[in-house]
Design a protein around this motif. Structure first.
Motif, PDB file in Angstrom:
ATOM      1  N   ALA A   1       0.858  -1.188   0.000  1.00 25.09           N
ATOM      2  CA  ALA A   1       0.000   0.000   0.000  1.00 25.09           C
ATOM      3  C   ALA A   1       0.891   1.233   0.000  1.00 25.09           C
ATOM      4  CB  ALA A   1      -0.902   0.001   1.234  1.00 25.09           C
ATOM      5  N   VAL A   2       0.723   2.101  -1.001  1.00 24.93           N
ATOM      6  CA  VAL A   2       1.581   3.286  -1.089  1.00 24.93           C
ATOM      7  C   VAL A   2       0.747   4.559  -1.186  1.00 24.93           C
ATOM      8  CG1 VAL A   2       3.478   2.055  -2.176  1.00 24.93           C
ATOM      9  CG2 VAL A   2       1.793   3.185  -3.605  1.00 24.93           C
ATOM     10  N   GLY A   3       1.295   5.652  -0.660  1.00 23.10           N
ATOM     11  CA  GLY A   3       0.535   6.896  -0.576  1.00 23.10           C
ATOM     12  C   GLY A   3       0.988   7.980  -1.540  1.00 23.10           C
ATOM     13  N   ASP A   4       2.010   7.730  -2.358  1.00 24.69           N
ATOM     14  CA  ASP A   4       2.455   8.785  -3.277  1.00 24.69           C
ATOM     15  C   ASP A   4       2.808   8.185  -4.633  1.00 24.69           C
ATOM     16  OD1 ASP A   4       4.884   7.670  -1.845  1.00 24.69           O
ATOM     17  OD2 ASP A   4       5.832   8.846  -3.426  1.00 24.69           O
ATOM     18  N   ALA A   5       2.673   9.026  -5.653  1.00 21.58           N
ATOM     19  CA  ALA A   5       2.797   8.542  -7.029  1.00 21.58           C
ATOM     20  C   ALA A   5       4.201   8.045  -7.345  1.00 21.58           C
ATOM     21  CB  ALA A   5       2.400   9.650  -7.998  1.00 21.58           C
ATOM     22  N   ALA A   6       5.242   8.739  -6.856  1.00 22.01           N
ATOM     23  CA  ALA A   6       6.606   8.337  -7.206  1.00 22.01           C
ATOM     24  C   ALA A   6       6.918   6.943  -6.665  1.00 22.01           C
ATOM     25  CB  ALA A   6       7.608   9.357  -6.674  1.00 22.01           C
ATOM     26  N   SER A   7       6.479   6.651  -5.456  1.00 19.17           N
ATOM     27  CA  SER A   7       6.700   5.311  -4.895  1.00 19.17           C
ATOM     28  C   SER A   7       5.917   4.276  -5.682  1.00 19.17           C
ATOM     29  CB  SER A   7       6.248   5.256  -3.432  1.00 19.17           C
ATOM     30  OG  SER A   7       6.947   6.187  -2.668  1.00 19.17           O
ATOM     31  N   TYR A   8       4.691   4.642  -6.020  1.00 19.51           N
ATOM     32  CA  TYR A   8       3.842   3.726  -6.769  1.00 19.51           C
ATOM     33  C   TYR A   8       4.529   3.301  -8.066  1.00 19.51           C
ATOM     34  CZ  TYR A   8      -0.257   1.970  -9.290  1.00 19.51           C
ATOM     35  OH  TYR A   8      -1.119   1.193 -10.009  1.00 19.51           O
ATOM     36  N   TRP A   9       5.002   4.295  -8.835  1.00 23.69           N
ATOM     37  CA  TRP A   9       5.598   3.959 -10.130  1.00 23.69           C
ATOM     38  C   TRP A   9       6.951   3.288  -9.971  1.00 23.69           C
ATOM     39  CZ3 TRP A   9       2.528   3.009 -13.721  1.00 23.69           C
ATOM     40  CH2 TRP A   9       1.321   3.725 -13.832  1.00 23.69           C
ATOM     41  N   SER A  10       7.693   3.651  -8.959  1.00 22.81           N
ATOM     42  CA  SER A  10       8.966   2.979  -8.729  1.00 22.81           C
ATOM     43  C   SER A  10       8.730   1.483  -8.495  1.00 22.81           C
ATOM     44  CB  SER A  10       9.675   3.612  -7.531  1.00 22.81           C
ATOM     45  OG  SER A  10      10.841   2.890  -7.223  1.00 22.81           O
TER      46      SER A  10
ATOM     47  N   ARG B   1       0.492  -7.121  -5.543  1.00 20.27           N
ATOM     48  CA  ARG B   1      -0.431  -6.037  -5.843  1.00 20.27           C
ATOM     49  C   ARG B   1       0.125  -4.747  -5.233  1.00 20.27           C
ATOM     50  NH1 ARG B   1      -6.291  -4.819  -3.232  1.00 20.27           N
ATOM     51  NH2 ARG B   1      -5.473  -6.054  -1.509  1.00 20.27           N
ATOM     52  N   VAL B   2       0.218  -3.686  -6.052  1.00 22.89           N
ATOM     53  CA  VAL B   2       0.584  -2.374  -5.511  1.00 22.89           C
ATOM     54  C   VAL B   2      -0.688  -1.547  -5.512  1.00 22.89           C
ATOM     55  CG1 VAL B   2       2.050  -0.343  -5.727  1.00 22.89           C
ATOM     56  CG2 VAL B   2       2.899  -2.558  -6.483  1.00 22.89           C
ATOM     57  N   ALA B   3      -1.093  -1.073  -4.343  1.00 25.65           N
ATOM     58  CA  ALA B   3      -2.363  -0.356  -4.253  1.00 25.65           C
ATOM     59  C   ALA B   3      -2.116   1.036  -3.713  1.00 25.65           C
ATOM     60  CB  ALA B   3      -3.318  -1.115  -3.334  1.00 25.65           C
ATOM     61  N   SER B   4      -2.803   2.001  -4.299  1.00 25.00           N
ATOM     62  CA  SER B   4      -2.655   3.365  -3.821  1.00 25.00           C
ATOM     63  C   SER B   4      -3.501   3.550  -2.560  1.00 25.00           C
ATOM     64  CB  SER B   4      -3.082   4.308  -4.949  1.00 25.00           C
ATOM     65  OG  SER B   4      -3.620   5.469  -4.413  1.00 25.00           O
ATOM     66  N   HIS B   5      -2.913   4.188  -1.574  1.00 26.81           N
ATOM     67  CA  HIS B   5      -3.594   4.344  -0.282  1.00 26.81           C
ATOM     68  C   HIS B   5      -3.237   5.702   0.302  1.00 26.81           C
ATOM     69  CE1 HIS B   5      -5.457   2.868   3.466  1.00 26.81           C
ATOM     70  NE2 HIS B   5      -4.537   3.602   4.077  1.00 26.81           N
ATOM     71  N   ARG B   6      -4.095   6.694   0.069  1.00 27.67           N
ATOM     72  CA  ARG B   6      -3.839   8.040   0.605  1.00 27.67           C
ATOM     73  C   ARG B   6      -4.925   8.365   1.598  1.00 27.67           C
ATOM     74  NH1 ARG B   6      -1.034  10.856  -4.193  1.00 27.67           N
ATOM     75  NH2 ARG B   6      -0.692  12.547  -2.750  1.00 27.67           N
TER      76      ARG B   6
END
Ligand code: SF4
Ligand code: SF4
Lengths: 70, 417
Positions: B134-143, B158-163
């Motif tokens: 679970a990631v909260g920012d776009a740069a981490s998500y795409w990395s 699974r990489v999921a966006s979590h803000r």
């Protein structure tokens, strides 16, 4: 047994404080403030009455407190 | 000791945060030129040793690894408490909801494969393929997404966006959100190890914990523990804020004197971020989670801050307490009503009203009265601030202020939706 409150359910109408004043007070906004949480012996009867009167099923008596890993 | 400035945090080469290594680089090894792709990562870290669950428990136990998200729970105990099998989930919490902390984002941007190595090694040890990050920012998500495309073994991840802010980043709230439910801590005492993602047993921990596990499996117990304090061997990531020697994200061996990490200057020091504790100064404290916990100032997610002299310290504290009040997930009355009234009182103290006893009473009513530790942590922040800044409080009471503007040295984010 230990008194617990599910704070996500409690609506702060304070019924529990009226039924169990020796254990439960109320804060400015009307939410319960628990004093001594451990309940044993004769006190259990009173505590159980308060628990079953809680309209939101927020007040509970639980066995042992389990520290939660997070 | 050498201080190596590391440049190139992902795509934002010259923006916050600067990244530093003091001494041995473990999780940030090889990142001085920027993000490690798969071949650079393998060159630096090799392949992690294969471990079954019992072996992994033993290794984690041998280096006394604790979770790096905040609660500092022993990893070995948590691992031993999860059943082995394909129903079990592995949850990597990279949401980093505290605006002062940047170490997890930095790690995911610079060393995504290390985080994934750790997560996949835990999954293998637990004999499951279910991994969620679970990631909260776009740069981490795409990395991370790009890293998964580079590797042959990334299919199941699974990489999921979590803000969802500070409280929504609490591990139980993340586990709930990853199951399609709301991003709020549950009201009952449920353990992720029993009832986590999709109601299944879940080994959940912070991004840095998984990266440290990958270092442990890459280097082995002895090399991992060759630096650092015997109480908590290895390195740790910190985010240093304000008037400190190396503001930014820093990897340091544990066991260093705190004064060597933040510099010798005077002024109260915030240890452990916005759920943390203000202390009068580093004194002779040593950087290790067990030692700082014993000293009453737990390191939590590793944020250390010292305010610059040109900002209004009490105003900074008031701004953070207002932010903390806004972060309340509004589920629990004592938190939802108690935090704003505490913040109001701190604001009045700033304006010179002597509301100290009122603050003490409101602070005292918060601990233990919510579904999560947000009221407890927020109360600790305010209580310790006033105790560590008696001169500031005096100045405000005497002159209705200290004459300095509030420069927002302590970052507060915008409330996430
Ligand atoms: S009776 Fe139940 S809902 Fe009402 S204040 Fe007490 S605990 Fe809360
Ligand atoms: S204690 Fe506060 S932040 Fe935590 S769940 Fe309850 S309302 Fe939300």
């Amino acid at each position: 047994m230990r008194l617990e409150i599910d704070w996500t359910r409690c609506d702060g109408h304070g019924l529990c404080a009226r039924l169990l004043p020796e254990r439960i007070g109320l804060d400015d906004a009307g939410f319960p403030v628990l004093g001594d949480r451990m309940v044993e012996g004769d006190d259990l009867t009173h505590a159980r009455r308060a628990v079953s009167a809680c309209p939101r099923l927020a007040l509970r008596l639980e066995r042992a407190p389990t520290p939660a890993p997070r | 000791m050498t201080t190596t400035p590391l440049r190139g945090a992902g795509t934002h080469v010259d923006t916050w945060p600067p990244v530093w290594v003091l001494g041995a680089a473990h999780v940030l090894a090889g990142t001085s030129g920027g993000r490690l792709d798969l071949s650079a990562h393998r060159e630096t870290h090799g392949l992690p040793r294969r471990r079954d669950r019992d072996e992994l428990v033993r290794d984690a136990q041998a280096v006394r690894l604790v979770g790096r998200g905040g609660a500092a729970f022993p990893v070995a105990t948590k691992l031993a408490g999860v059943p082995v099998g394909s129903r079990t989930h592995v949850l990597v919490n990279g949401s980093e909801g505290e605006p002062a902390s940047h170490k997890d984002r930095t790690l995911m941007r610079l060393a995504p494969h290390l985080v994934l190595d750790g997560a996949l090694a835990v999954a293998r040890a637990l004999e499951t393929r279910r991994v969620t990050v679970a990631v909260g920012d776009a740069a981490s998500y795409w990395s991370l997404r790009n890293a998964l495309d580079e590797r042959p073994d990334g299919d199941g991840v699974r990489v999921a966006s979590h803000r969802h802010g500070f409280v929504g980043g609490e591990i139980r709230a993340v586990a709930r959100a990853m199951s399609g439910d709301v991003a709020r801590p549950p009201g009952r005492r449920v353990l992720p190890t029993v009832h986590g993602v999709d109601g299944r047993p879940t080994f959940a921990s912070n991004v840095e914990t998984f990266a440290q596990l990958a270092v442990l499996l890459g280097r082995g117990v002895d090399a991992f523990a060759s630096v650092g304090d015997p109480d908590e061997p290895g390195t740790t990531l910190l985010t240093l804020i304000g008037d400190v020697d190396h503001p930014g994200v820093v990897e340091v061996p544990t066991g260093l004197p705190l004064s060597a990490v933040v510099g010798e200057r005077v002024g109260p020091l915030l240890v452990g971020g916005y759920h943390g504790t203000w202390i009068a100064g580093p004194g002779d404290l040593v950087l290790s989670r067990p030692a700082l916990r014993t000293a009453g100032a737990p390191l939590n997610a590793g944020v250390l801050a010292r305010l610059p002299h040109d900002t209004c310290a009490l105003g900074e504290v008031a701004a953070v307490s207002r932010w903390l009040a806004g972060e309340s997930a509004a589920q629990c009355g004592p938190c939802f009503f108690g935090l704003p009234s505490m913040a109001d009182s701190v604001g009045r103290l700033c304006a010179g009203e002597d509301v100290r006893s009122d603050i003490a009473r409101r602070v005292g009513l918060l601990p233990g009265r919510g579904a999560c530790a947000h009221p407890d942590g927020s109360a600790a922040f305010v209580r310790s601030a006033l105790a560590a800044m008696p001169d500031e409080v005096d100045a405000h009471l005497r002159n209705r202020g200290c004459g300095r503007p509030v420069r927002r040295a302590l970052p507060v984010g915008v409330r996430a939706a």
